[in-house]
Every structure is written in structure tokens, then in C-alpha cells.
Scaffold this motif. Structure first.
Motif, PDB file in Angstrom:
ATOM      1  N   SER A  79       0.822  -1.212   0.000  1.00 46.09           N
ATOM      2  CA  SER A  79       0.000   0.000   0.000  1.00 46.09           C
ATOM      3  C   SER A  79       0.854   1.260   0.000  1.00 46.09           C
ATOM      4  N   THR A  81       0.119   5.806  -0.385  1.00 48.93           N
ATOM      5  CA  THR A  81      -0.672   6.958  -0.807  1.00 48.93           C
ATOM      6  C   THR A  81       0.246   7.996  -1.434  1.00 48.93           C
ATOM      7  N   THR A  83       3.692   8.095  -2.114  1.00 50.69           N
ATOM      8  CA  THR A  83       4.698   7.741  -3.120  1.00 50.69           C
ATOM      9  C   THR A  83       4.037   7.419  -4.456  1.00 50.69           C
ATOM     10  N   ARG A  84       2.987   6.620  -4.386  1.00 53.65           N
ATOM     11  CA  ARG A  84       2.308   6.209  -5.621  1.00 53.65           C
ATOM     12  C   ARG A  84       1.699   7.414  -6.330  1.00 53.65           C
ATOM     13  N   ARG A 132       7.286  -0.643  -5.740  1.00 58.91           N
ATOM     14  CA  ARG A 132       7.225  -0.746  -4.272  1.00 58.91           C
ATOM     15  C   ARG A 132       7.006  -2.210  -3.937  1.00 58.91           C
ATOM     16  N   HIS A 160      14.353   3.659   0.738  1.00 57.99           N
ATOM     17  CA  HIS A 160      13.298   4.468   0.124  1.00 57.99           C
ATOM     18  C   HIS A 160      14.006   5.721  -0.402  1.00 57.99           C
ATOM     19  N   GLN A 163      12.269   9.119  -1.143  1.00 60.71           N
ATOM     20  CA  GLN A 163      11.830   9.803   0.083  1.00 60.71           C
ATOM     21  C   GLN A 163      12.994  10.583   0.696  1.00 60.71           C
ATOM     22  N   PRO A 301       7.601  11.257   7.403  1.00 60.43           N
ATOM     23  CA  PRO A 301       7.412  10.817   6.012  1.00 60.43           C
ATOM     24  C   PRO A 301       5.985  10.358   5.725  1.00 60.43           C
ATOM     25  N   GLY A 302       5.216  10.103   6.803  1.00 63.67           N
ATOM     26  CA  GLY A 302       3.876   9.563   6.623  1.00 63.67           C
ATOM     27  C   GLY A 302       3.966   8.070   6.293  1.00 63.67           C
TER      28      GLY A 302
HETATM   29  N1   CP Z   1       6.263   8.086   2.812  1.00 65.73           N
HETATM   30  C1   CP Z   1       5.646   7.071   2.183  1.00 65.73           C
HETATM   31  O1   CP Z   1       6.313   6.204   1.616  1.00 65.73           O
HETATM   32  O2   CP Z   1       4.304   7.114   2.201  1.00 65.73           O
HETATM   33  P1   CP Z   1       3.339   6.104   1.409  1.00 65.73           P
HETATM   34  O3   CP Z   1       3.519   4.746   2.033  1.00 65.73           O
HETATM   35  O4   CP Z   1       1.963   6.642   1.558  1.00 65.73           O
HETATM   36  O5   CP Z   1       3.799   6.088  -0.015  1.00 65.73           O
END
Ligand code: CP
Length: 351
Positions: A79, A81, A83-84, A132, A160, A163, A301-302
Motif C-alpha cells: 500500500s 498513498t 509515493t504512488r 514498491r 526508500h 523519500q 514521512p507519513g
Molecule cells: N512516505 C511514504 O512512503 O508514504 P506512502 O507509504 O503513503 O507512499
């Protein structure tokens, strides 16, 4: 059951009769790939930052011509949000056509291998794959089997890299440092990364990159989430250093930048944590930040777990640059995609 007779040993006629072990040449990694921040020279980091600035400044109409109708595949086995979405927006902003393949609703669900999925996408005309994966190292396999430029959008507990580059862009901008980075750009800057370091590809990519620019990177967290060995990951060409500090308040007092990380419940593999104790020691909350780091830049980074590693007051507060990080993702990823498709295969292979 019939017993098989052993075949008689062939007589040896000296060393020259021994067949050499067949050498299977592995295809070179496409030099437009980005699999790890360690493969980037500081000159390449500068070029990516410069290209990100340039592409962001261009008008949408001009930007759209760079990769008009080129084909980019997003292959997401996990999953995402930020990065994709930002990779997709970046590719589209450059005029490229994108296709998204996720583990749900594709033949991956039926057991198709990463190699076969990659070869299928290549046969369909993909010129670059953004991957990913929950498996560390998967982007290397895809790069070797397809020969295409592969952009690592996060692989397991490994790296990553995009990022780390967007985080670097955010840090430089907030500290008023030039994007023309060198080995001393972050000399005198202390950056604390706090939380689940052990499972974090973001922590690894950031520590590897920032320590090469002169920063002192403090890793902070409890032992189960931050083994002592983590202090030894500093690359050979680090001009800064990587330290471990278990006391969050002490780390905060020394830091200009504080990066909070989520506890990765999906990778804990049975490890039980006392979350109340964790919050008491490591949560970025308003009182702690006001007392120990009232001027620090606060990053994440979320995805964030509000109320666990960070409170809403801090995440939405004046020191937070979390949305700026997300915003910077598009410019950096435009640069990475443009670099991937403009780097010729004949150039020296680099990982
Ligand atoms: N920072 C980050 O990789 O967030 P996502 O998992 O939402 O892509």
C-alpha cells in the motif's frame, strides 16, 4: 523401490579437463535506475535537485513535452498513498502515459513472479518501472531481469531513496541551504530520526544520505526498535556521523531537524511493545517540543499515527513541514523519472 546404480566416476585427466563453472552474466543495472541512495554520487544528487527545481519552474505545457507518450509502469506490491500518487502525478506532468499494477486485482494474486510481471510489462512497452515491494532487494531483481530503469519506491526494510531526496530538498529549503550540495552542506546540522528505526527504510536512506552531506544524524528509540548496530551504517564517505541516543529529550535539545517515524505494526513480527510507555518516552507532543526543541523543523514521512508517535498539535503546528515534504515529492520524482528515461544504457552501470 529400485535402487539406482551409481554412475562410475570419470577418470580425471588433469586440471585442463575440468569444465569451468558456467558464468551466467547478469544484465547490467540500467544507469537510469535508482535502487539505493548509496549509488548516487554527490554530483548526481546535485543534478537531481537542480532538475527538480527546473522542472517545477517550467510551465505545464512545456513540462508536458519532456516525456510525451513515453510509457511508465507503477508496480505496487504494498500500500502507498504519497509515493504512488506523487510518482504518477510526476510522470503525467512530464507527458508520460502511466499504468498501475497492484498486487490486488492483477495476476500477481494468482502467483505470477516479479520477474514474469516485469517481463510482461516490458513486452507491453514499459520503458521504466517504479516498484514498491515488501521484499528488501526486489528492485535489484527487477532491474537485472528486465534491463529497464527501475525506480525503488520503497523495498521492505531496505531503502526508500526518493523519500530521502525529497526530505533533503525540504531540509535544505527550511534551513536556507543551497541545493548545490557538497560534503559539508549540512556540517553543524543535527537531525534526529526518532521511532521504529529498525523496520524503517526511510530512516536508512536518510541516514545514509544526510551523513554524506556532513550532518550529525541522531537515531533515537528503544532498543527493540533501534539496535546498537544501527550506529555502524554510516557510509565510508560520510563527512558527518550517525549516533544513537535513547533519551529523546536530550536528542531534541541538540537538533535543528526532528523526523518522527511510525511504528510499523505490519513488520513487528510478534514483538510486543508497551505503547503507553513508548508514548511517555518518545512521543513528539506539544509540551516536549516546546521545552526541548522550540525552533526545530518537525518532519514525518507519513503515514502518521496521530496520538502515538506524534500529536495533532505538533503535526499541524507551526514547526511542522509534513505537507511540504509531500509537495516536494512531485518535483523530486519528476526529476527521477526524467533522469531514468534520459540516461543512456551505454553509460556506466551504477546501482
Ligand atoms: N512516505 C511514504 O512512503 O508514504 P506512502 O507509504 O503513503 O507512499
Amino acid at each position: 523401490m529400485p535402487v539406482k546404480k551409481k554412475a562410475p566416476k570419470k577418470p580425471s585427466s588433469g586440471p585442463t579437463s575440468r569444465k569451468p563453472t558456467p558464468f551466467v552474466a547478469r544484465p547490467a543495472i540500467h544507469p537510469g535506475s535508482l535502487l539505493s541512495v548509496t549509488s548516487l554520487s554527490l554530483e548526481e544528487v546535485r543534478n537531481i535537485l537542480k532538475l527538480a527545481d527546473q522542472l517545477e519552474r517550467e510551465s505545464p505545457a512545456r513540462r508536458n513535452q519532456h516525456l510525451f507518450k513515453r510509457r511508465i509502469s507503477l508496480l505496487f506490491y504494498e500500500s502507498s498513498t504519497r509515493t504512488r500518487t506523487s510518482f504518477e502525478l510526476a510522470a503525467k506532468a512530464l507527458g508520460a502515459d502511466t499504468t498501475l499494477v497492484s498486487d490486488k486485482s492483477s495476476s500477481i494474486e494468482k502467483g505470477e513472479s516479479l520477474k514474469d510481471t516485469g517481463l510482461t510489462l516490458r513486452a507491453l512497452g514499459a520503458e521504466c518501472i517504479i516498484l514498491r515491494s515488501p521484499y528488501s532487494g526486489a528492485p535489484y531483481l527487477l532491474a537485472e531481469t528486465t534491463g529497464l530503469p527501475i525506480l525503488n519506491a520503497g523495498d521492505g526494510m531496505h531503502e526508500h531513496p526518493s523519500q530521502a531526496l525529497l526530505d533533503l530538498r525540504t531540509i535544505l529549503s527550511r534551513l536556507g541551504k543551497p541545493s548545490n550540495v557538497g560534503s559539508n552542506t549540512l556540517k553543524g546540522v543535527t537531525i534526529t530520526i526518532c521511532g521504529d528505526i529498525f523496520h524503517s527504510r526511510v530512516a536508512r536512506s536518510n541516514a545514509l544520505l544526510l551523513s554524506r552531506l556532513g550532518a550529525c544524524v541522531i537515531l533515537c528509540g528503544p532498543t527493540p526498535l533501534l539496535p546498537e548496530a544501527a550506529a555502524q551504517i554510516a557510509p565510508e564517505d560520510a563527512t558527518g556521523r550517525i549516533e544513537i541516543e535513547r533519551d529523546f529529550s536530550r536528542a531534541l535539545q541538540r537538533s535543528q531537524v526532528v523526523m518522527m517515524l511510525r511504528i510499523q505494526a505490519e513488520r513487528l513480527a510478534g514483538l510486543a511493545l508497551d505503547l503507553e510507555e513508548y508514548k511517555a518516552r518518545y512521543q513528539a507532543n506539544a509540551e516536549r517540543i516546546a521545552q526541548y526543541a522550540p525552533k526545530a523543523v518537525i518532519m514525518h514521512p507519513g503515514p502518521m499515527i496521530r496520538g502515538l508517535e506524534i500529536t495533532s498539535e505538533v503535526a499541524d503546528g507551526p514547526q511542522s513541514v509534513i505537507e511540504e515534504q509531500v509537495h516536494n515529492g512531485v518535483a523530486i520524482r519528476m526529476a527521477l523519472i526524467a533522469r531514468a528515461l534520459s540516461t543512456s544504457k551505454e553509460k556506466k552501470s551504477s546501482r
